[in-house]
Design a protein around this motif. Structure first.
Motif: not given
Length: 53
Positions: A33-53
């Motif tokens: 579970e610790e690994r899964r949560q760490a991978e999830q945090r990394v994935g969220q940090a790498r997600r590109p920002l949503a474009p603003t209009f």
């Protein structure tokens, strides 16, 4: 030591082994579970920002 004392000791030793196995399994689940949560945090940090209009 009579038979009831030795069988009681055998039962306690068995219980000890079962509890150790359960604790080991729980610790593996925690690591997973610790690994899964760490991978999830990394994935969220790498997600590109949503474009603003």
């Amino acid at each position: 030591m009579n038979d009831s004392e030795s069988s009681r000791l055998a039962l306690l030793r068995f219980l000890e082994r079962v509890r150790e196995r359960d604790l080991s399994r729980t610790r593996r689940w925690i690591v997973h579970e610790e690994r899964r949560q760490a991978e999830q945090r990394v994935g969220q940090a790498r997600r590109p920002l949503a474009p603003t209009f």
